[in-house]
Design an enzyme around this catalytic site. Structure first.
Site, PDB file in Angstrom:
ATOM      1  CB  SER A 250      47.587  39.540  37.867  1.00  0.00           C
ATOM      2  OG  SER A 250      46.945  39.041  39.033  1.00  0.00           O
ATOM      3  CE  LYS A 251      48.894  47.062  38.579  1.00  0.00           C
ATOM      4  NZ  LYS A 251      49.140  48.309  37.840  1.00  0.00           N
ATOM      5  NE  ARG A 252      42.623  43.312  42.346  1.00  0.00           N
ATOM      6  CZ  ARG A 252      41.324  43.316  42.153  1.00  0.00           C
ATOM      7  NH1 ARG A 252      40.827  43.894  41.088  1.00  0.00           N
ATOM      8  NH2 ARG A 252      40.511  42.762  43.038  1.00  0.00           N
ATOM      9  CB  SER A 254      51.630  38.020  42.750  1.00  0.00           C
ATOM     10  OG  SER A 254      50.868  36.845  42.699  1.00  0.00           O
TER      11      SER A 254
END
Length: 488
Positions: A250-252, A254
């Site tokens: 996930s963007k959060r 990685s």
RNA sequence: GCCCCCAUCGUCUAGAGGCCUAGGACGCCACCCUUUCAAGGUGGAGAUCACCGGUUCGAAUCCGGUUGGGGGCACCA
């Protein structure tokens, strides 16, 4: 492959695209790209452009689909953007309504939430209870008078759904647990599950290869396929790419945007090679593969079932391998956009051999070569005079040693200012003075570049040229004299 | 909570009953090379194949269960 332009091309989407591409190429199939932009609130042309451009950048090409963001399509089944296919969806929704496979639902979000709460309290699976199926004509009239706009739900038959997944084999779900899901929003825009199924049929899709997160959506799609009387394609669910904590990448947690990797100077070849091995291997110990070689070897059935952690270290290693495998000309070309314009093309080419085996990413080059574009004053300002001192040497000693080297180098003409000769001369002087090579080269390196970690010293001197080399050594001597106090 | 999927070194993986006292790669450590940093070379540590039962002469490989992890249960895709 059906990406949604609600964000930049995601690592996971890129890998799914790659597997689709490899599968299609390996089997001689047709690879179709379709833009799933039914979420009009979140979809943008900019994201569509990012997705198309970066797919291209990776070397992934499609036989049918949009060729340019917001532009023309290629292929007999277009348009390939779902926002342009709305009439078809409306027609199919009507058909489902008419055949009794779907029905209107007037429930408000609040009512639905209340139902969900109750179900949660009873520890049941949250699903629609079908209350609008039991509505009287009077109820419907009242809702319409209130101005409520209905959604359309699929009447899901309570049956066991079985399918043979390309990667996982037999998978079984009980649709009695599903609940009637929404296929068309109140504003008339159809939802993902519905349009996917319609387009897959309309576009003649025979194989759907997608992320494992869709595995539990598949029974919905099959229910839809059956209600619509379509031909069921083969499904294959590839494992997820994971964060280091093994949750879905996930963007959060990685960096998930392919663009970001591109901007950092990862080569598309390395990216592709890396992504391909996240969930697949040719079954041998070879590990460096071009896109063509991958297409040649790729077997959908040997794709793994378990998720794979995205290991940035391994990507770095692979990128280095690919960088080192480039010719100097190729690397110079790739490096160009990462380096300041002040550094001319000829210098970039000459600098390549110096940095080639030191680069992890192309974006590491500017720092490695900064000393070439910085002014003598900037370089000099980067270090303290005391940093020039090898252990046990005084300011005066080092100043004198540097002066000796300087004079020897000054004796060389511009034409003789080549790495080999520079090294021979410098070593000879070090020996004459009884200095260890490292003790002499370290202050020299700092004087010339302002840094203690740099490309090879003499190659750097050659690139810098006689004039700047002498000036920078002089500057260092000046700093030493000043810091050394009164000389005796 | 319910449903589904998964399970070999820290990580990516090889392994499709005997070739496995489990192989490779990344990372890590040491040494060599060396003007720094890399690259390269050599060597090393690192997995009782999640666990427990079974099948079999023989299981990492087959079966069952347990545990653990993940995914899905939206008028997102």
């Amino acid at each position: 492959m059906a990406p949604s332009p609600t964000g930049p091309l995601h690592i996971g989407t890129a890998r799914t695209s790659l597997y689709n591409f490899l599968f299609a190429r390996h089997t001689g199939g047709t690879y179709v790209l379709r833009i799933e932009d039914t979420d009009t609130a979140r979809s943008t042309v900019e994201y569509e452009r990012d997705i198309i451009d970066n797919l291209r950048w990776l070397g992934i090409t499609w036989d049918e689909g949009p060729q340019v963001a917001g532009g023309e399509d290629i292929g007999p089944c277009g348009p390939y953007r779902q926002s342009q296919r709305m009439e078809l969806y409306a027609r199919e929704a009507d058909r489902l309504l008419a055949s009794g496979h779907a029905y209107h639902c007037w429930c408000t979000p609040e009512e639905l939430e209340a139902v969900r709460q109750e179900q949660a309290a009873r520890k049941e699976a949250p699903r629609y209870d079908g209350r609008c199926l039991r509505l009287t004509d009077a109820d419907r009239e009242r809702f319409e008078r209130e101005g409520r706009q209905p959604v359309i739900r699929l009447k899901v038959p309570p049956e066991v759904i079985r399918f043979d997944d390309l990667i996982r084999g037999e998978v079984e779900f009980d649709n009695a647990l599903l609940g009637d899901f929404v296929i068309v929003r109140a504003n008339g825009v159809p939802l993902y599950h519905f349009v996917v199924v319609i387009d897959d049929e309309a576009m003649g899709i025979t194989h759907v290869v997608r992320g494992e997160d869709h595995l539990s959506n598949t029974p919905k799609h099959i229910a839809l396929i059956r209600a619509l009387g379509y031909t069921q394609p083969r499904f294959g669910h590839i494992p997820l790419i994971l964060n280091p904590d093994r949750s879905k990448m996930s963007k959060r947690k990685s960096q998930t945007a392919i663009t970001a990797y591109r901007e950092e100077g990862y080569l598309p070849e390395a990216m592709v090679n890396f992504l391909a091995f996240l969930g697949w291997s040719p079954g041998t110990e070879e590990e460096i593969f071009s896109l063509e070689q991958l297409a040649d070897r790729f077997e959908i059935a040997s794709v793994h079932k378990g998720g794979a952690v995205f290991d940035a270290e391994r990507l770095n290693y692979l990128n280095g391998v690919y960088i080192r495998n480039l010719t100097d000309d190729q690397l110079a070309l790739r490096l160009r956009p990462f380096l300041p314009e002040a550094l001319e093309d000829a210098s970039v080419l000459r600098a390549v051999p110096l940095v080639k085996e030191r680069l992890v990413r192309l974006a590491d080059a500017p720092e490695l070569l900064a000393f070439l574009t910085e002014t003598d004053a900037q370089v000099s300002a980067l270090y303290e005079p005391d940093a020039l001192l090898p252990k046990g040497r005084s300011h005066a000693e080092v100043a004198s040693a540097l002066a000796t080297v300087r004079d020897a180098l000054a004796a060389l003409g511009d034409a003789d200012f080549a790495a080999d000769l520079l090294e021979t001369r410098s070593r000879a002087i070090g020996e004459e003075m009884g200095w260890k090579a490292g003790d002499l080269f370290r202050p020299l390196r700092l004087a010339l570049t302002g840094r203690s970690v740099t490309p090879p010293l003499f190659g750097s001197m050659e690139l810098l040229g006689r004039e700047r080399v002498l000036a920078r050594i002089d500057a260092a001597i000046g700093k030493l004299v000043e810091a050394g106090g009164p000389t005796t």
